[in-house]
Structure formats: C-alpha cells, structure tokens
Scaffold this motif. Structure first.
Motif, mmCIF file in Angstrom:
data_model
loop_
_atom_site.group_PDB
_atom_site.id
_atom_site.type_symbol
_atom_site.label_atom_id
_atom_site.label_comp_id
_atom_site.label_asym_id
_atom_site.label_seq_id
_atom_site.Cartn_x
_atom_site.Cartn_y
_atom_site.Cartn_z
ATOM 1 N N MET A 1 -92.992 7.356 44.862
ATOM 2 C CA MET A 1 -94.002 6.340 45.165
ATOM 3 C C MET A 1 -93.470 5.466 46.303
ATOM 4 S SD MET A 1 -96.824 5.817 43.113
ATOM 5 C CE MET A 1 -96.544 5.648 41.364
ATOM 6 N N LEU A 2 -94.290 5.281 47.288
ATOM 7 C CA LEU A 2 -93.886 4.456 48.422
ATOM 8 C C LEU A 2 -95.080 3.609 48.839
ATOM 9 C CD1 LEU A 2 -91.963 3.950 51.016
ATOM 10 C CD2 LEU A 2 -93.440 5.660 52.084
ATOM 11 N N ARG A 4 -95.914 0.580 51.778
ATOM 12 C CA ARG A 4 -95.460 -0.286 52.875
ATOM 13 C C ARG A 4 -96.591 -0.405 53.887
ATOM 14 N NH1 ARG A 4 -91.227 3.822 56.002
ATOM 15 N NH2 ARG A 4 -92.620 5.608 56.054
ATOM 16 N N ILE A 24 -96.339 8.661 56.674
ATOM 17 C CA ILE A 24 -95.994 9.491 55.510
ATOM 18 C C ILE A 24 -95.764 10.909 56.017
ATOM 19 C CG2 ILE A 24 -96.725 10.347 53.247
ATOM 20 C CD1 ILE A 24 -98.770 8.015 53.150
ATOM 21 N N GLU B 54 -100.247 15.667 45.639
ATOM 22 C CA GLU B 54 -99.927 14.337 46.174
ATOM 23 C C GLU B 54 -101.177 13.599 46.651
ATOM 24 O OE1 GLU B 54 -99.719 17.169 47.744
ATOM 25 O OE2 GLU B 54 -99.811 16.952 49.929
ATOM 26 N N GLU B 56 -102.060 10.700 49.827
ATOM 27 C CA GLU B 56 -101.655 9.846 50.934
ATOM 28 C C GLU B 56 -102.809 8.872 51.151
ATOM 29 O OE1 GLU B 56 -100.020 11.924 54.329
ATOM 30 O OE2 GLU B 56 -98.961 13.357 53.058
ATOM 31 N N VAL B 57 -102.484 7.582 51.063
ATOM 32 C CA VAL B 57 -103.515 6.540 51.044
ATOM 33 C C VAL B 57 -103.288 5.559 52.193
ATOM 34 C CG1 VAL B 57 -104.428 4.600 49.670
ATOM 35 C CG2 VAL B 57 -103.786 6.735 48.528
ATOM 36 N N LEU B 66 -101.514 -1.120 42.996
ATOM 37 C CA LEU B 66 -101.208 0.250 42.606
ATOM 38 C C LEU B 66 -100.573 0.175 41.219
ATOM 39 C CD1 LEU B 66 -100.787 3.290 43.190
ATOM 40 C CD2 LEU B 66 -98.613 2.671 44.267
ATOM 41 N N LEU B 67 -101.210 0.816 40.252
ATOM 42 C CA LEU B 67 -100.672 0.856 38.890
ATOM 43 C C LEU B 67 -99.715 2.042 38.792
ATOM 44 C CD1 LEU B 67 -104.158 0.486 37.149
ATOM 45 C CD2 LEU B 67 -102.536 -1.352 37.664
ATOM 46 N N THR B 68 -98.504 1.757 38.339
ATOM 47 C CA THR B 68 -97.528 2.822 38.126
ATOM 48 C C THR B 68 -97.072 2.746 36.669
ATOM 49 O OG1 THR B 68 -95.485 1.596 38.550
ATOM 50 C CG2 THR B 68 -96.724 2.339 40.479
ATOM 51 N N ILE B 73 -98.041 -2.819 41.936
ATOM 52 C CA ILE B 73 -97.607 -3.143 43.292
ATOM 53 C C ILE B 73 -98.807 -3.651 44.074
ATOM 54 C CG2 ILE B 73 -96.562 -2.223 45.404
ATOM 55 C CD1 ILE B 73 -95.373 0.041 43.629
ATOM 56 N N LEU B 75 -101.451 -4.567 46.970
ATOM 57 C CA LEU B 75 -101.913 -3.787 48.126
ATOM 58 C C LEU B 75 -102.838 -4.628 48.987
ATOM 59 C CD1 LEU B 75 -102.936 -0.531 46.210
ATOM 60 C CD2 LEU B 75 -100.839 -0.866 47.562
ATOM 61 N N VAL B 80 -99.858 1.664 53.518
ATOM 62 C CA VAL B 80 -99.938 3.100 53.257
ATOM 63 C C VAL B 80 -99.190 3.363 51.948
ATOM 64 C CG1 VAL B 80 -100.208 3.811 55.660
ATOM 65 C CG2 VAL B 80 -97.911 3.613 54.699
ATOM 66 N N ILE B 81 -99.692 4.332 51.201
ATOM 67 C CA ILE B 81 -99.111 4.673 49.904
ATOM 68 C C ILE B 81 -98.877 6.170 49.864
ATOM 69 C CG2 ILE B 81 -99.393 4.536 47.395
ATOM 70 C CD1 ILE B 81 -101.776 2.631 47.902
ATOM 71 N N TYR B 82 -97.679 6.550 49.465
ATOM 72 C CA TYR B 82 -97.437 7.956 49.167
ATOM 73 C C TYR B 82 -97.199 8.096 47.663
ATOM 74 C CZ TYR B 82 -95.456 12.523 48.617
ATOM 75 O OH TYR B 82 -95.239 13.804 48.170
ATOM 76 N N ILE B 83 -98.047 8.879 47.026
ATOM 77 C CA ILE B 83 -97.912 9.164 45.590
ATOM 78 C C ILE B 83 -97.555 10.639 45.469
ATOM 79 C CG2 ILE B 83 -99.096 9.241 43.358
ATOM 80 C CD1 ILE B 83 -101.024 7.046 44.628
ATOM 81 N N GLU B 87 -96.580 11.927 39.707
ATOM 82 C CA GLU B 87 -96.376 10.486 39.486
ATOM 83 C C GLU B 87 -97.657 9.871 38.915
ATOM 84 O OE1 GLU B 87 -93.043 8.665 42.427
ATOM 85 O OE2 GLU B 87 -94.916 9.162 43.408
ATOM 86 N N LYS B 88 -97.533 9.160 37.805
ATOM 87 C CA LYS B 88 -98.701 8.493 37.226
ATOM 88 C C LYS B 88 -99.149 7.364 38.146
ATOM 89 C CE LYS B 88 -98.459 9.425 32.309
ATOM 90 N NZ LYS B 88 -98.037 8.908 31.001
ATOM 91 N N HIS B 89 -100.459 7.244 38.343
ATOM 92 C CA HIS B 89 -100.949 6.242 39.283
ATOM 93 C C HIS B 89 -102.411 5.909 39.014
ATOM 94 C CE1 HIS B 89 -102.149 10.149 40.853
ATOM 95 N NE2 HIS B 89 -103.196 9.533 41.342
#
Lengths: 113, 113
Positions: A1-2, A4, A24, B54, B56-57, B66-68, B73, B75, B80-83, B87-89
């Motif tokens: 999870m990233l 930024r 990404i 995956e 890419e957001v 972002l729920l993990t 986290i 937003l 940008v988000i990489y899941i 990964e639970k999200h």
C-alpha cells in the motif's frame, strides 16, 4: 500500500522541455501497468511515434493537441485519450503554461521513449 | 484513437451513493487495463474487500480516507494510491462534497465489485 501526492515524486528530464514522474511503477511493485505524469513546457511535444502497446491518458491541466496521422485534436483538462497499439501519436503543448497529463502504459511500455 | 471528456461518459450506479464511469475499457478496445472514474457521495464508501489484482488510483477531488487492515489514511486531490494484489482496502468519502477518483485495474478486475 502506498499513498503520496504525485507532486512528491521527483520529476526527471525526459526530452527537451519535458519532464516525467513515475507515480506508480515497477519500483512500487506494479505488476501490470505503470502510471506516469508528464509535464510539457510551452511549445514542447512528446515524441511522435508508434509502438505495439497502448496508451491511456488523462489530461490534468493546460492546453494541447493530440497529433495523429491525419489531424490535430485539441485537448483540455478532464479529457481522456485512448491510443491503440500501432497508432501514430504525439502530444504537444499549445498553451502558455505547462501541459500536464497522466499517461498509463503496460509494463513493457515503460522506459521506452 | 479516442478523445473525450470523462464527463461525457455516462455515470452508472455502482453501489448506494456511488457512481462509476468507464472512461477507457474493453468497449474502447483496451487490451491490458481499464480506466474508471468513481464518484462517492458524502459518507459513502467503495466495498471493503480484497482480490488478486492491483489498483492504481489518482484522487481528483474531495476528501476521503483509504481504509486498510490497520488504519485509515487521509486522501486529497493529487494523491496517488497503489494497492497491491491481496491487500484489504476500501475508499470512503469523509468530506461534504463528492469524493472523485480515477481507479485503474487490469482487464480481469473490471466489472467485479
């Protein structure tokens, strides 16, 4: 999870007057496709070329055109562009400020100008 | 080659208070990955789940989290988000207006809520 801001990713020179951020990509573990953000200075273009992979583009800000074999298509914020494999294309900044867009490619299209 | 504003793509209901636009997908010929734009109304969430592909957001506007598995986290626009796969999200609107983001998935992730 990233998470930024893309603005926190260092922009690197890509061509004259063109900068690129890999938001990404392989470094982040992306297994299928890559999110890059390009900044074109006034009058600047991305390479006019063709390749066997697609582009998916989202225009963030500025004014530009999509160069195709036949014509120039005006571009503005919120436009999305699908460029299929083998279609000749280039993007050009026709405005006074920066022309900024997200450009996604499959993994094998990354780092090939 | 296709150019259009994503706003000209019809938004369709996806979940309660959530709408989705497929800006570039299988219908447009996308061979590898799909660009979708989601609008979450105030207080609304995308499903909290996991899958083997995956995301890419890119956050366009509004405020959310972002729920993990461990945390939430915050937003905001330009994040940008990489899941990664598995990964639970979930994404949740925590603001007063619409929370809008681009969410890209590989082809096989499209149309699976």
């Amino acid at each position: 999870m990233l998470v930024r801001s893309y603005k926190d990713v260092a922009a690197v020179p890509y061509a004259e007057g063109v900068e690129k951020r890999v938001a990404i990509g392989p470094k982040e573990g992306a297994p299928t496709f890559v999110m890059r953000i390009f900044d074109l200075g006034p009058g600047r273009s991305s390479p006019y070329h063709t390749h066997d992979w697609e582009h998916e583009v989202f225009v963030l800000s500025g004014e530009g055109v999509l160069l195709t074999e036949d014509t120039e298509i005006p571009l503005k914020a919120d436009d999305v562009i699908y460029i299929a494999p083998y279609e000749k294309h280039g993007l050009k900044n026709t405005g006074q400020g920066t022309f900024r867009f997200i450009c996604l490619v499959p993994l094998r299209g990354e780092d090939v100008p």
